[in-house]
Each structure stands twice: as C-alpha cells, then as structure tokens.
Design a protein around this motif. Structure first.
Motif, PDB file in Angstrom:
ATOM      1  N   GLY A 493      65.277 -64.739 -14.949  1.00 36.62           N
ATOM      2  CA  GLY A 493      65.390 -63.293 -14.801  1.00 36.62           C
ATOM      3  C   GLY A 493      64.281 -62.500 -15.461  1.00 36.62           C
ATOM      4  O   GLY A 493      64.329 -61.270 -15.508  1.00 36.62           O
ATOM      5  N   LYS A 494      63.233 -63.201 -15.922  1.00 37.99           N
ATOM      6  CA  LYS A 494      62.121 -62.516 -16.574  1.00 37.99           C
ATOM      7  C   LYS A 494      61.047 -62.182 -15.542  1.00 37.99           C
ATOM      8  O   LYS A 494      60.670 -63.014 -14.726  1.00 37.99           O
ATOM      9  N   THR A 495      60.551 -60.946 -15.586  1.00 40.20           N
ATOM     10  CA  THR A 495      59.499 -60.535 -14.660  1.00 40.20           C
ATOM     11  C   THR A 495      58.241 -61.349 -14.919  1.00 40.20           C
ATOM     12  O   THR A 495      57.769 -61.446 -16.051  1.00 40.20           O
ATOM     13  N   ASN A 496      57.696 -61.943 -13.857  1.00 39.65           N
ATOM     14  CA  ASN A 496      56.540 -62.821 -14.053  1.00 39.65           C
ATOM     15  C   ASN A 496      55.339 -62.466 -13.177  1.00 39.65           C
ATOM     16  O   ASN A 496      54.300 -63.119 -13.261  1.00 39.65           O
ATOM     17  N   SER A 497      55.442 -61.441 -12.329  1.00 40.75           N
ATOM     18  CA  SER A 497      54.272 -61.048 -11.544  1.00 40.75           C
ATOM     19  C   SER A 497      54.488 -59.675 -10.926  1.00 40.75           C
ATOM     20  O   SER A 497      55.619 -59.190 -10.806  1.00 40.75           O
ATOM     21  N   VAL A 498      53.382 -59.063 -10.540  1.00 47.98           N
ATOM     22  CA  VAL A 498      53.425 -57.822  -9.770  1.00 47.98           C
ATOM     23  C   VAL A 498      52.391 -57.945  -8.657  1.00 47.98           C
ATOM     24  O   VAL A 498      51.300 -58.478  -8.859  1.00 47.98           O
ATOM     25  N   ARG A 499      52.769 -57.488  -7.468  1.00 48.38           N
ATOM     26  CA  ARG A 499      51.847 -57.458  -6.340  1.00 48.38           C
ATOM     27  C   ARG A 499      51.824 -56.048  -5.750  1.00 48.38           C
ATOM     28  O   ARG A 499      52.837 -55.342  -5.757  1.00 48.38           O
ATOM     29  N   ILE A 500      50.655 -55.667  -5.261  1.00 48.87           N
ATOM     30  CA  ILE A 500      50.506 -54.410  -4.531  1.00 48.87           C
ATOM     31  C   ILE A 500      49.953 -54.793  -3.171  1.00 48.87           C
ATOM     32  O   ILE A 500      48.817 -55.255  -3.056  1.00 48.87           O
ATOM     33  N   PRO A 501      50.732 -54.647  -2.105  1.00 52.15           N
ATOM     34  CA  PRO A 501      50.328 -55.183  -0.806  1.00 52.15           C
ATOM     35  C   PRO A 501      49.055 -54.552  -0.256  1.00 52.15           C
ATOM     36  O   PRO A 501      48.732 -53.388  -0.525  1.00 52.15           O
ATOM     37  N   ARG A 502      48.353 -55.329   0.530  1.00 57.07           N
ATOM     38  CA  ARG A 502      47.191 -54.853   1.267  1.00 57.07           C
ATOM     39  C   ARG A 502      47.605 -53.658   2.129  1.00 57.07           C
ATOM     40  O   ARG A 502      48.636 -53.697   2.810  1.00 57.07           O
ATOM     41  N   GLY A 503      46.794 -52.608   2.099  1.00 57.74           N
ATOM     42  CA  GLY A 503      47.083 -51.406   2.871  1.00 57.74           C
ATOM     43  C   GLY A 503      47.822 -50.337   2.092  1.00 57.74           C
ATOM     44  O   GLY A 503      47.991 -49.221   2.591  1.00 57.74           O
ATOM     45  N   THR A 504      48.241 -50.632   0.860  1.00 54.83           N
ATOM     46  CA  THR A 504      48.953 -49.645   0.043  1.00 54.83           C
ATOM     47  C   THR A 504      47.992 -48.544  -0.392  1.00 54.83           C
ATOM     48  O   THR A 504      46.899 -48.810  -0.869  1.00 54.83           O
ATOM     49  N   LYS A 505      48.431 -47.303  -0.274  1.00 51.53           N
ATOM     50  CA  LYS A 505      47.549 -46.157  -0.523  1.00 51.53           C
ATOM     51  C   LYS A 505      47.918 -45.434  -1.815  1.00 51.53           C
ATOM     52  O   LYS A 505      49.093 -45.273  -2.131  1.00 51.53           O
ATOM     53  N   PHE A 506      46.891 -44.981  -2.525  1.00 46.13           N
ATOM     54  CA  PHE A 506      47.058 -44.176  -3.731  1.00 46.13           C
ATOM     55  C   PHE A 506      46.133 -42.967  -3.636  1.00 46.13           C
ATOM     56  O   PHE A 506      44.975 -43.091  -3.214  1.00 46.13           O
ATOM     57  N   ASN A 507      46.641 -41.816  -4.047  1.00 45.70           N
ATOM     58  CA  ASN A 507      45.842 -40.602  -4.073  1.00 45.70           C
ATOM     59  C   ASN A 507      45.297 -40.347  -5.469  1.00 45.70           C
ATOM     60  O   ASN A 507      45.902 -40.752  -6.475  1.00 45.70           O
ATOM     61  N   ALA A 508      44.159 -39.687  -5.537  1.00 49.92           N
ATOM     62  CA  ALA A 508      43.563 -39.338  -6.828  1.00 49.92           C
ATOM     63  C   ALA A 508      44.588 -38.592  -7.677  1.00 49.92           C
ATOM     64  O   ALA A 508      45.270 -37.676  -7.200  1.00 49.92           O
ATOM     65  N   GLY A 509      44.713 -39.002  -8.936  1.00 48.53           N
ATOM     66  CA  GLY A 509      45.652 -38.373  -9.859  1.00 48.53           C
ATOM     67  C   GLY A 509      46.992 -39.057  -9.955  1.00 48.53           C
ATOM     68  O   GLY A 509      47.757 -38.796 -10.892  1.00 48.53           O
ATOM     69  N   GLU A 510      47.306 -39.959  -9.004  1.00 45.58           N
ATOM     70  CA  GLU A 510      48.585 -40.667  -9.077  1.00 45.58           C
ATOM     71  C   GLU A 510      48.536 -41.716 -10.181  1.00 45.58           C
ATOM     72  O   GLU A 510      47.479 -42.265 -10.505  1.00 45.58           O
ATOM     73  N   SER A 511      49.703 -42.011 -10.735  1.00 41.74           N
ATOM     74  CA  SER A 511      49.776 -42.992 -11.817  1.00 41.74           C
ATOM     75  C   SER A 511      49.692 -44.400 -11.260  1.00 41.74           C
ATOM     76  O   SER A 511      50.250 -44.710 -10.206  1.00 41.74           O
ATOM     77  N   ILE A 512      48.973 -45.255 -11.994  1.00 39.78           N
ATOM     78  CA  ILE A 512      48.837 -46.655 -11.610  1.00 39.78           C
ATOM     79  C   ILE A 512      49.500 -47.571 -12.628  1.00 39.78           C
ATOM     80  O   ILE A 512      49.812 -48.718 -12.358  1.00 39.78           O
ATOM     81  N   GLY A 513      49.723 -47.053 -13.834  1.00 40.13           N
ATOM     82  CA  GLY A 513      50.335 -47.841 -14.903  1.00 40.13           C
ATOM     83  C   GLY A 513      50.128 -47.139 -16.235  1.00 40.13           C
ATOM     84  O   GLY A 513      49.776 -45.956 -16.286  1.00 40.13           O
ATOM     85  N   THR A 514      50.350 -47.879 -17.317  1.00 41.06           N
ATOM     86  CA  THR A 514      50.158 -47.338 -18.666  1.00 41.06           C
ATOM     87  C   THR A 514      49.254 -48.252 -19.473  1.00 41.06           C
ATOM     88  O   THR A 514      49.124 -49.444 -19.177  1.00 41.06           O
TER      89      THR A 514
END
Length: 703
Positions: A493-514
């Motif tokens: 139950g421990k988180t072991n990975s993160v994926r961001i799929p191909r084609g995912t869009k982000f706009n300038a100023g949006e948060s990506i993480g900390t």
C-alpha cells in the motif's frame, strides 16, 4: 473469467509446430516444473525467428546492407516532435506529437501536412485498405485517417481516459501509444493502463496485462509497465517494447506473454537474449530477413535472424546528433521505426526534431557538425516562446540563483569519473513551496517523470525540465487533487511511482509539485541534448547582476600537469614550451548571499608584449551559452575542482582548452611560438550580464 484473445490460424504444419513451442514457453513461465533451461530457451527463440522468416524470404532479393546514417528531413525545417513513422510507397508519414499533425514527406524531401487535427499522435501504421491508423495519445483514442484526410474515431471516447472493454466507441483507453495492424485487427499498446488490447469487429477486448508491473504469463496474469511500440510478425505474433520494464516482450495467439530480451536491469549491454540489458525500448520493427530492430534509450539496436540470436547495438549509445558511419551515428530519443520496400530504415528522431535513415543507398543528406549547430534554436528565439515569469508565485518576484549551467558537480580526482556538468539553473525556494510551470507545454516523453521519492525526482517537458520536486503532492506527500498525476502503490500500500501520461497539458503558472529538501528548483532550459544557459534563454523578471566575477588565482602547468611555480605572482616566470593556464574563479549575482559562489559564463586569455602590446587577440576559450559535450568536463576543470550540495566550491578553469557547444579540444599556450622577451598573460572571466574581471601573470620567454 477468460478474456477474449486473438488467434492467428497457422498457415502450415511448421507454423502450427512453432505455435506449440511458443505456448510451451509461455506456460513454462507460469509452471516451474516445466521451466526451460536457459540454453534450450535461447534455442527455441532462435527456432521461432528462423522458421518463420528464412523459408518465406529466401526467394526475395536481400536489401542492401545498412552501413550509414543520413538525415532525411529536418535540416532547414524542424518537426515539432517526430514520434511515429510509417511508409507507403515512396512517401514517409510522420506523426508530430507536439503540434498534433501527421506529415507526409516524399522521397525527394517535399513536405505536406496530411492533417493537423489531432491531439498528440504517437505510433502510426497503415491498414490493408491504405487508411492510416493513429494512436492519438492526448485524446485517448484510436483514429483512422482516409487518404482524403477524413478522420474518424475507431475506438475510445475523445478526451476521456479510463479502462473499459466492450463496444469500440464506448471503450476507454489511457493515452495509448502503440498500434499495429493484422488483417482486420488493430492491436493497441494501452500504455498507462499497462495492457495490450485488440479492436476487432467493432469491439475492444484485452489480450494481456493487468496492473502495472512485470510478469510473464497468460492473459491478465501477465504484467507490463508502460508498453509503447508494437510490431507484428507474419503469423500474428506481437512484439512489444515494454518501456519501463526495460524488456522486449512477445504476445502470442493464445494470449501468452514471455520476454524476448532484457532482464529488467537498466543499462545498455549487448549479448544473448537472456543476458542483454536494455535502457528504455520505445519502438520495434522487423525487416524482410526477420531481424528485429528497436530503439532503446538513445540507441538503435538489432536482434539479427541467426541460429543463436544476440542483441547488438548498431549506433552510438550516447545521446547526440551525428550522421555518417553507422557505429558512430548518434540519436536523441528515437521513438519510431519503419522500413521501406528496399530496406531503408526510417527513424523518428524525436529530440533532434528530424527524420533520419539507416541505409546502404544514396538517400538523405550527411549533415556536418556546423550544419547541425546552425539548425539549433537560438536563445533569442527561445525567449519569445513564453511570457517572463519565475517558477513560483508571485511570478514576477525575484529569487536567488544558487547554480548556473556548466558548473562542475562532483570532484575532479585521479581515477574517478563521478563528475558532470550542471545542466540548469538552480532557483532558491522554501521547503514545501509550490513549484509552478513557467511555460505552457504538454508531456511528450512516454516516461517523463523519473526518480520517484528521491531528491532528484523530476519531470521533463519538451523544452523545459524541473528537478528536486515532489511531483503532484505537497510537503506531507499528500496527493494533489489532480488526475493528471497517476500514482501506483506496492503490495503493502505504499506509493512507489508517479506517471504523467504522454499528451498531458499544463498551463504556465499551474502547480507541478512542491520543493523537497534541496530547497530549490533545478530548471533546465532547452530540449534534451541542446540545453541552453537559462539566464540567456529565459526572461526572469528583475534578474540583474552588476557584480563582476572574481579571479582568485592564475596558475601555470606543463603538459604533464606539473605545476610551474607561481606563488610569487608579482615576479616573472620563465617559460619555453607548451603551458596550461588555469584560473580559479567564481561569480556572484545581485541579491545573492555573499557565501554563494556561481560558475562564470566564459573564460579566456590574451598575451601582451611588455604588458601593453597585444600579441594575440583576446580569445574566449570556454563558454557556457549551452551545455558542452558531457565528457568534456575534464577539459574545462582542472584537478581539485569540486562543487555539490555541501562542502567547499572550487571552480578552477583550464583557460587554454577550447570548450563551447560541440567544440571540446585540449590546447596549450606555446611559448616557443614567441620571440624571447617579457610578456603578460592576461586571463579574463565574464558573467552572462557582461561584467568582466581580469588578472595578469608576468612571464619571460627564454627558449
């Protein structure tokens, strides 16, 4: 419950026999009592290849052997992100994932836009009717494009991700990347669902795969991790580039899955199918002789159709851009492969934004290093691609700079290669502070997020990269309410990975993480392999520097790195031959803490007669307008140079060497070229903003 699987009818008793071998191999993975010994398994692999291809291809003329690499398209006009590639007669079709287009290029090099109405097209392939089948990752659909340009959705719901089998127009995919066609069947690598699926008779069903992971087996007992490129053998056997498992996999007619090559380790090592080690296979294709070609990391590799097949790397394994001799050629994230009828292998060279060709024919153009350099985007053009902002909020609030491009990381000591160039700009922030996207972009790499839960966790967009983050989560590791981040957990139950799929869009100023404990964003400007100095390539509001660099010491060494006494730098030093000049120097920026030492932008020197008359022009020998070749770090920094997250920082530059962009040469000041007399060596150090410092060393030439 049994899943629906595809069954290719054996075309001969030989085919039937080989199908039995394949089934036995897949079953042996599930039943330890039937597990094959490695030598027998390798023999079975060989039998499969040889039996299928040698019998049906002997009557055909062999293509001219591949001997070189040329650039087919991308010299004067760049493709945003060539990814998939398909050949139809004398036309090369290329998917441009960045711009949502399919391009058509004639063998004479004329480009036309086949369509520009897609989202993020990935692998492409022609069906038997001549329609182009497209995995449109960004819209989560499989599409068909008629020769007239008319587009229809074959399967999936536009802009809706998920997983569901059933009627094709209501089935759900998650950013599918790979497609292959056999008769009336379309096979799909449903990449972020980690499944292999088939579209047939208006319905979608799952052939193999379940949860993200690795396992050979049958149907849902098998596991994949980010499967990408697909290719089909004549009997219907499916080859899968299982990218994040670092393996080539095989899916047979009974739904059995087994590993063809790769053992899961991360490296590029040739050898037998069982011993070979892969990096990140993305695309796979089969030639007329039965040889399996695949792209792996930055290399092109092959499994030749021989009695004892081995994995062999046929290009240079290092990232880069160079044509010519096959073994010396260099690629940069090649993502698509396709053969034409005469055996030319076309490659979608994604990060180089070009279509390349492996050939034995006279096709394409062998580019010079100068032509490649001139084709790169210039910093002034890169700056125009986005509005100025910092990577935090408020976007116009000036931040401290903690590191610049070209600085050494690690320490230059004898016998150690654990040194590298810093390839970005370190922008200071607070622990747990939210990091922001500074330019509107979409994810194009199939695996764009790496190093999960380490201090080097990162995400790579086409033109920018962000490092030292907790992607998609806050300082307490709680997930953002953002479905663009796909997290997986282990059995505990421990988180072991993160994926961001191909084609995912982000706009300038949006948060990506900390920010993690490194307390800064490492910001990379420029495409992979063409990283630029972010101070030059980006406009950061309020960033100023009126402080000149400091040259602490100039030292002289002979060719063997024996130091020539320079302790008394007011006295003259006698020279007669080749000499190395080093400069211990650093820079500071406005607003930075006094303790903060940054690398300089450029280093150079000049020789003056009697301290006044220039004998040589002032030459800038080391320049960090963009990232130098990785292995030139020891041509820039003298022994004892070091820098890192902790400890002392020493930048001791070898001013006589020439390192800039793709130039990396050892050089010397040769006193033997001067007449006897008194001279001055004047060393210069400059920052990006034009502040310059100099330091003189008095010498006497006496040959």
């Amino acid at each position: 419950m049994l899943i629906k699987i595809f069954n290719a009818k054996p075309r001969s008793r030989k085919a039937a026999k080989i199908n039995k071998i394949k089934t036995f191999l897949s079953l042996s993975k599930q039943n330890p009592r039937k597990k094959l010994f490695p030598p027998l398994q390798i023999f079975a692999f060989a039998l499969i290849f040889i039996s299928f291809f040698s019998a049906c291809k002997k009557i055909e003329e062999k293509p001219k052997p591949i001997s070189k690499v040329a650039t087919f398209f991308g010299t004067n006009e760049k493709i945003g992100e060539p990814f998939g590639i398909a050949v139809k007669a004398d036309e090369i079709y290329v998917s441009d994932g960045e711009n949502g287009r399919i391009l058509k290029i004639s063998k004479s090099g004329i480009l036309t836009v086949f369509t520009d109405k897609l989202d993020t097209p990935s692998q492409i392939v022609f069906d038997k009717t001549g329609d182009l089948i497209v995995a449109d990752s960004g819209s989560h659909t499989i599409r068909k494009i008629k020769p007239t340009g008319e587009i229809e959705i074959v399967a999936g719901v536009e802009n809706q991700s998920g997983f569901a089998d059933g009627e094709a127009k209501s089935a759900l995919f998650n950013a599918p990347i790979g497609v292959a066609v056999l008769e009336n069947k379309i096979f799909v690598a449903d990449t972020y669902n980690d499944r292999i699926r088939v579209i047939e008779n208006g319905a979608v069903s799952t052939i193999a795969g379940s949860l993200q992971g690795f396992a050979d087996g049958i149907g849902t007992l098998a596991k994949f991790d980010t499967p990408c490129g697909l290719a089909i053998l004549p009997d219907g056997t499916l080859l899968v580039a299982d990218m994040n498992n670092r393996r080539l996999r095989v899916v047979i007619g009974g739904g059995g899955v087994w590993t063809l090559a790769g053992n899961g380790d991360w490296d590029l090592i040739d050898g037998t199918l069982a011993e070979a080690v892969l990096v990140q296979p993305t695309a796979v294709s089969v030639d007329k002789t039965g040889a399996v070609y695949f792209t792996d990391g930055n290399a092109v590799r092959v499994i030749e159709n021989k009695i004892f097949p081995i994995v062999k790397t046929i290009s240079n394994e290092r990232r880069g851009f160079s044509d010519g001799n096959l073994r010396d050629s260099r690629f940069n994230r090649p993502s698509g492969l396709a053969f034409d009828e005469i055996g030319n292998l076309f490659v979608a060279d994604s990060e180089n934004q070009a279509v390349r060709v492996l050939t034995g024919e006279e096709i394409g153009k062998t580019l010079s290093a100068e032509e490649i350099e001139n084709s790169r985007i210039k910093p002034e053009d890169f700056r125009k691609l986005a509005e100025p902002r910092w990577s935090y909020n408020p976007p116009d609030a000036r931040r401290e700079i903690a590191g610049t491009l070209g600085e050494i990381r690690g320490e230059i000591v004898e016998g150690s290669d654990q040194v590298w160039f810093h390839n970005g700009l370190d922008i200071v922030g607070g622990y747990g502070e939210t990091a922001r996207i500074i330019r509107t972009e979409k994810i194009l790499r199939p695996v764009a997020a790496e190093n999960f839960a380490t201090l080097r966790e990162l995400v790579r967009f086409p033109t920018l990269g962000y490092i030292h983050l907790r992607l998609g989560r806050d300082k307490d590791d709680k997930f953002f309410n953002d479905k663009r981040f796909i997290f997986t957990k282990d059995d505990a139950g421990k988180t072991n990975s993160v994926r961001i799929p191909r084609g995912t869009k982000f706009n300038a100023g949006e948060s990506i993480g900390t920010l993690n404990a490194m307390n800064h964003i490492h910001l990379i400007a420029g495409r992979s392999g063409a990283e630029m100095n972010a101070l030059d390539a980006l406009e950061l509001p309020g960033a100023t520097d009126k402080i000149a660099p400091v040259i602490e010491k100039v030292s002289l060494f002979d060719e063997n790195w024996q130091e020539i006494e320079t302790q008394n730098q007011t006295a003259r030093i006698t020279l007669s031959g080749k000499t190395r000049i080093t400069a211990k120097a650093f820079d500071r920026m406005d607003g930075n803490a006094e303790r903060r030492r940054l690398g300089v932008f450029q280093i150079g020197y000049q020789i003056l007669k009697d301290g006044e008359t220039p004998v040589t022009d002032q030459q800038w020998t080391i320049r960090f307008d963009r990232l130098p070749e990785p292995d030139s770090v020891k041509l820039v920094y003298a022994p004892g140079s070091k820098s890192g997250a902790t400890g002392e920082t020493i930048f001791n530059y070898i001013a006589t060497n020439k390192v800039s962009g793709n130039v990396a040469n050892e050089d010397f000041f040769d006193a033997a070229q001067l007449a006897n007399g008194n001279y001055t060596i004047r060393v210069f150090a400059a920052d990006y903003f034009g502040n310059t410092a100099s330091k003189d060393l008095e010498i006497t030439v006496n040959k």
